[in-house]
Design a protein around this motif. Structure first.
Motif, PDB file in Angstrom:
ATOM      1  N   SER A 709      30.238 -22.564 -28.589  1.00  0.00           N
ATOM      2  CA  SER A 709      29.433 -22.778 -27.390  1.00  0.00           C
ATOM      3  C   SER A 709      28.121 -23.398 -27.818  1.00  0.00           C
ATOM      4  O   SER A 709      27.475 -22.911 -28.766  1.00  0.00           O
ATOM      5  N   LEU A 710      27.705 -24.481 -27.143  1.00  0.00           N
ATOM      6  CA  LEU A 710      26.506 -25.225 -27.502  1.00  0.00           C
ATOM      7  C   LEU A 710      25.626 -25.430 -26.279  1.00  0.00           C
ATOM      8  O   LEU A 710      26.075 -25.296 -25.140  1.00  0.00           O
ATOM      9  N   LEU A 711      24.381 -25.804 -26.536  1.00  0.00           N
ATOM     10  CA  LEU A 711      23.468 -26.248 -25.488  1.00  0.00           C
ATOM     11  C   LEU A 711      23.343 -25.205 -24.378  1.00  0.00           C
ATOM     12  O   LEU A 711      23.534 -25.483 -23.203  1.00  0.00           O
ATOM     13  N   ASN A 712      23.025 -23.966 -24.799  1.00  0.00           N
ATOM     14  CA  ASN A 712      22.868 -22.866 -23.845  1.00  0.00           C
ATOM     15  C   ASN A 712      24.101 -22.670 -22.977  1.00  0.00           C
ATOM     16  O   ASN A 712      24.021 -22.416 -21.775  1.00  0.00           O
ATOM     17  N   GLY A 713      25.259 -22.811 -23.614  1.00  0.00           N
ATOM     18  CA  GLY A 713      26.515 -22.549 -22.932  1.00  0.00           C
ATOM     19  C   GLY A 713      27.050 -23.697 -22.109  1.00  0.00           C
ATOM     20  O   GLY A 713      28.118 -23.567 -21.504  1.00  0.00           O
ATOM     21  N   ARG A 714      26.378 -24.821 -22.100  1.00  0.00           N
ATOM     22  CA  ARG A 714      26.852 -25.937 -21.268  1.00  0.00           C
ATOM     23  C   ARG A 714      28.103 -26.589 -21.840  1.00  0.00           C
ATOM     24  O   ARG A 714      28.957 -27.068 -21.103  1.00  0.00           O
ATOM     25  N   LEU A 715      28.213 -26.628 -23.150  1.00  0.00           N
ATOM     26  CA  LEU A 715      29.397 -27.172 -23.799  1.00  0.00           C
ATOM     27  C   LEU A 715      30.091 -26.047 -24.552  1.00  0.00           C
ATOM     28  O   LEU A 715      29.504 -25.408 -25.423  1.00  0.00           O
ATOM     29  N   SER A 716      31.342 -25.794 -24.214  1.00  0.00           N
ATOM     30  CA  SER A 716      32.083 -24.734 -24.871  1.00  0.00           C
ATOM     31  C   SER A 716      33.526 -25.159 -25.047  1.00  0.00           C
ATOM     32  O   SER A 716      34.018 -26.081 -24.376  1.00  0.00           O
TER      33      SER A 716
END
Length: 1009
Positions: A709-716
């Protein structure tokens, strides 16, 4: 004109490029994410020299007092921030005493604290409601999504496909990587098939185990669950997850959790969806003028032209309709809660006189006692299913298929009715069949009554220990009745003066388990253990009766005694009763160290009555580990990953699905008749060989996965790679006589390999309170191969390579299941006969299975499947789509072959495409009819609006519009390339299917307080 436009669209779309769609999506997401991340890294608010700088430090812990590493601490309104270290400590410089610090971490509630004059701020974070609600059912228990070590796909209620759904499998189509939902036609009452990570067995069974609120069963169990009452579906895919179910988990496990009432509240909800169903495409057949023109060219006598202009396909089809209604209600207090519902699913098929009615009633209740230490949960479900089916296998000796495909065969110049008002028949055509007469006169009905109930008791004994008892009972009664009258024009009915049969089948399944659970935390160590004993018994009973020679059609199949009892034949009367028992012992341990290292171990020992005397028991172990890389100290200062977890697992599962309760025994049965002394005497012979060494089919599977999960959960997303080998393959092998009394035996010889790669991605392109736009998708790559089909039984060598498995497809060592090994089309000779390549040049065309004139040309199994699921929401309005496709497989278009030989034009209709082919006759089955089976389908498009009310009676109203199967892009020339992909014998060929529909549905959900 519509047909030509459709063909243009198909030709314009090159399916060889569909493999790249998912990778393009991935590239776009990564580029967009990288750009957004770069912007976030570059832009910062400068801190003015005249502003006060204050240092604040402290420790962040969870509700249990344990440090939480990796917590984001941001000074509100700036990009000034730090991350807690391995021990939960942090130190940050703020710009002013009025600064507000925002503490956030995945899985915890966000907290905001004003600094003031504090130099030290210690913070306790609570687990978020969202994190608590993201619970995954893992088999005999649950786990948070964070703690999952196996390959599990979870689909929650809000992500299920919508519309006039008739089966829960339709709700998860395209939603999970490696899970292929295959809908072959839209016959009312029919269900899709599902395959998880490929075909792993030949006769051992490839259907996953279905578990509904703890009740275990086969795929039929899904038909007893109202789609609108499903809260979530969890799919266990790898052996480290499925081994918990031992011998029943080899093909995967579908765990369905139904809705329950919220504690201490009351609810009343009505959900409905109503659709109109259409046929999106039909074959381009010759009309009356075209047919007669070609008939004259081919010297068909004028007597074959009966002067009519009949569109038999339109005559047998109609606009279908589907309705789905559910009324649910619930209530309770703090100690007692219940939810009940009644549902009706009504289908009117697109083929006349094909219908289905299903009614389901269910109630679920939970009672707590002993100061909430004891919890009792009861489920009761009853269902009634009535089906009127279109005949699936009928026709002339030269063409046997379903009823609707027989409509294609009919000459367009034939009338429907004769001059006397009876159904028309042509005595000059052998076994002439009037399909409209069959649709109107044949009775083909089924009635299914289902009842299942369960009781679950959980008791907390003392700190860390609890015990449980679970029991379920499922009863199924199925009766089918079939009546074929003389009026149907079917040759067999005319010869026998009509015949009828009744088939009764009953199934009784009982399950009981007792468990002991242990949960404890000792410092940095977490333990979760389970011991369980389980007993299952299934009893099967039924009878079959058939009669012929009826004086009239009044009673159909309901009075068999009115037939000619003097014409009873062997096989007209039969009955059976048998049962099977499975006993299991299970142990599982989940261990976590420092919140970042996880270990799951399980061992299940199963004993089954269906196996040979020497091999009743099997052991099925599994192990899985997980490493939360994002929680490591060296990741403390990185700002890219919110979560990064590496998983690995290995397990062994067993399979016994395809075996009957007496498969290991020598059986005697009727074997023809003889006449002695003027009397008919039934002969008996051995009809099944004994095999005391019949044993478990075992699947060994390794899985390695990465969750991120990346970018505060925006990309997972997640990536999984797996390898699964099925050994001791169950199969009915051909054996010599003697030494064996029968020519086949159920035995364990051979192995099959499946390996693949699965990728799941989801990216929130826009994420605000008022608007969200999410791009999601999944891609699965699969390689299937038969490793071995040879061995020995009792010293007798077996060599079963090149086993016929479908139309010109075989089981071949080293090749995928259902590999096409086929003669090569080489043109047409001067008299219009098809010629094929003489590949070995010996002047003879060998049509045998091992013919050197055959060539390998692909397989029936797709090598890749994919889905793209974009969704958009603006305030109360939402839109969701499901694009789904597959490729890398071939389809043998047998229907096209049957409708293309010009020699048949005197007695049947042909495709318009038969004219340019100009093939008069053929004695071969060649690759001329082998086609690309790749496709891309717009599976589901739903637009909806939610109305919320500040009213004491109405909570919300949702209105939606759903389209299913709205578009299909493919190079396949048949009706639909999505055919039977079950893996069983005969798959991969198209001899005609009940058409798959295109539907538009209006949905309504009303929630009252």
């Amino acid at each position: 004109m519509e047909q030509k436009l459709s063909e243009r669209k198909v030709n314009f779309f090159c399916l060889s490029k569909t493999k790249t769609i998912f990778f393009v999506l991935l590239l776009c997401i990564i580029c967009h994410s990288t750009n957004a991340f770069a912007k976030a890294a570059v832009h910062s608010d400068p801190i003015g020299k005249d502003l006060l700088q204050q240092t604040v430090g402290g420790t962040v812990v969870d509700e249990n007092g344990l440090p939480v590493p990796g917590v984001n601490i941001i000074e509100k309104g700036t990009t000034n921030g730090v991350i807690t270290d391995f021990d939960g400590n942090y130190l940050i410089e703020v710009t002013t005493q009025n600064a507000v610090l925002v503490f956030s971490s995945v899985g915890f509630e966000t907290r905001e604290i004003t600094v003031g004059d504090q130099a030290s701020i210690n913070v306790t974070l609570s687990v978020s409601v969202d994190a608590l609600s993201e619970v995954v059912v893992i088999g005999y228990g649950t786990a948070s999504r964070r703690d999952v070590t196996g390959a599990i796909s979870s689909i929650s209620e809000e992500n299920l496909n919508q519309g006039a759904i008739t089966n829960p499998l339709q709700q998860i189509s395209g939603k999970a990587a490696g899970v292929v939902i295959n809908q072959t036609g839209s016959e009312p009452g029919s269900s899709p098939s599902v395959r998880i990570r490929g075909i792993t067995s030949l006769i051992g069974g490839n259907d996953p185990l279905v578990v509904v609120d703890g009740i275990q069963g086969n795929m039929d169990l899904l038909n007893q669950v109202p789609p609108s009452e499903i809260a979530s579906i969890d799919i266990l895919k790898d052996a480290s997850a499925t081994a918990i179910y031992g011998s029943r988990g080899a093909p995967g496990v579908l765990i369905v959790t139904t809705k329950k009432n919220r504690e201490g509240t009351s609810s009343l909800e009505y959900t409905t969806a109503m659709s109109l169903d259409f046929i999106p495409k039909k074959l381009d057949m010759m009309d009356a003028n075209q047919w007669w023109e070609q008939a004259r060219i081919n010297n068909v006598p004028a007597s074959a032209n009966h002067g009519s202009s009949t569109d038999w396909f339109d005559l047998l089809t109609q606009t279908g309709a589907t309705q789905n209604h559910t009324l649910s209600f619930g209530g309770g207090t703090g100690n007692f809660n219940y939810r009940a519902s009644v549902s009706a699913i009504l289908q009117q098929g697109i083929v006349i006189n094909s219908n289905n009615e299903r009614y389901i009633g269910r109630i679920q209740a939970t009672q707590k006692a002993l100061d909430d230490r004891l919890s009792l949960t009861m489920n009761l479900n009853s269902g009634i299913n009535n089906t009127t089916s279109s005949v699936q296998s009928i026709g002339r000796a030269a063409f046997t298929s379903n009823l609707i495909s027989n409509a294609y065969v009919m000459r367009p110049t034939d009338p429907v009715l004769d001059t006397d008002g009876s159904y028309y028949m042509d005595p000059n055509v052998f076994q002439y069949l009037n399909p409209y007469a069959v649709a109107q006169t044949v009775v083909n009905e089924g009635k299914n009554n289902n009842l299942f109930a369960s009781l679950n008791a959980d008791l907390k004994l003392f700190d860390g220990f609890s015990t449980g008892w679970f029991g379920s009972w499922r009863k199924t009664d199925y009766t089918s009745g079939f009546f074929l009258p003389v009026e149907s024009t079917v040759a067999a009915a005319i010869d026998q003066n009509g015949f009828a049969n009744v088939n009764n089948n009953r199934q009784d399944e009982k399950l009981m388990n007792v468990s002991l659970k242990y949960t404890n935390r000792i410092g940095d160590h977490n333990f979760d253990g389970l011991l369980l004993y389980e007993w299952q018994n299934q009893t099967y009973q039924g009878n079959y009766l058939q009669a012929r020679g009826f004086l009239n059609d009044l009673t159909t199949y309901n009075a068999l005694q009115l037939g000619d009892l003097s014409s009873v034949r062997p096989g007209d009367i039969s009955s059976y009763k048998n049962d099977r028992t499975l006993i299991s012992f299970l142990g599982r341990l989940n261990y976590t160290f420092l919140h970042r290292y996880q270990l799951t171990l399980s061992m299940r020992r199963d004993g089954s009555s269906v196996f040979g005397e020497n091999h009743k028991w099997g052991n099925f172990p599994s192990a899985a580990v997980a490493w939360h890389i994002d929680q490591e100290p060296f990741m403390a200062n990185q700002e890219l990953f919110d979560q990064l977890k590496l998983r690995g697992g290995y397990g062994i599962t067993g399979n016994q699905q395809g075996l009957y309760p007496q498969s290991s025994l020598s059986l005697v049965g009727a074997a023809g008749v003889t006449y002695f002394g003027g009397n008919q005497i039934t002969n008996f012979n051995i009809i099944q060989n004994a095999n005391e060494d019949l044993r478990w089919e075992t699947k060994k599977q390794t899985n390695v996965g990465l969750d991120f999960s990346l970018l505060n959960g925006r990309l997972s997303g997640s990536i999984d790679a797996f390898t699964a080998t099925t050994d001791n393959l169950l199969f009915n092998y051909t054996v010599p006589q003697p030494p064996f009394p029968h020519n086949t035996i159920a035995a364990n010889v051979g192995s099959v390999l499946n390996r693949g790669l699965e990728t799941v991605l989801s990216y929130d392109v826009i994420s605000t309170d008022d608007m969200t736009f999410t791009l999601a998708g999944n891609l699965s790559l699969l390689q299937n191969r038969v490793l071995n089909l040879s061995g020995s039984i009792n010293g007798v060598d077996l060599n079963t390579n090149y086993v016929p498995w479908g139309p010109d497809s075989f089981l071949i060592e080293g090749q995928p299941i259902g590999t096409f090994n086929i003669l090569q089309h080489a043109g047409v000779n001067e008299v219009g006969a098809e010629i094929v390549e003489d590949r070995n040049g010996d002047g003879v065309i060998d049509m045998g299975a091992r013919s050197p004139d055959r060539a390998l040309q692909g397989a029936a199994l797709p090598t890749h499947t994919y889905a793209i699921n974009p969704s958009f929401r603006y305030k109360n309005f939402d839109v969701a789509m499901v694009w789904r496709g597959s490729g890398g497989n071939k389809v043998f278009n047998g229907l096209r072959a049957n409708l293309s030989y010009m020699e048949n034009i005197g007695r049947s209709n042909l495709l318009t495409s038969a004219v340019p082919l100009n093939i008069y006759t053929s004695q071969y089955s060649s690759n001329l009819w082998l086609e690309n089976g790749s496709f891309l389908r717009l599976e589901n498009l739903t637009a909806g609006y939610n109305f919320f009310f500040d009213n004491k009676n109405i909570e919300s109203v949702r209105v939606s519009l759903t389209g299913n199967n709205l578009a299909l892009f493919t190079q396949y020339t048949g009706i639909d390339p999505e055919l039977n992909l079950s893996g069983g014998s005969g798959f991969g060929g198209d001899n005609g299917i009940y058409p798959r529909t295109r539907s538009v549905a209006l949905g309504l959900t009303v929630k009252l307080k």
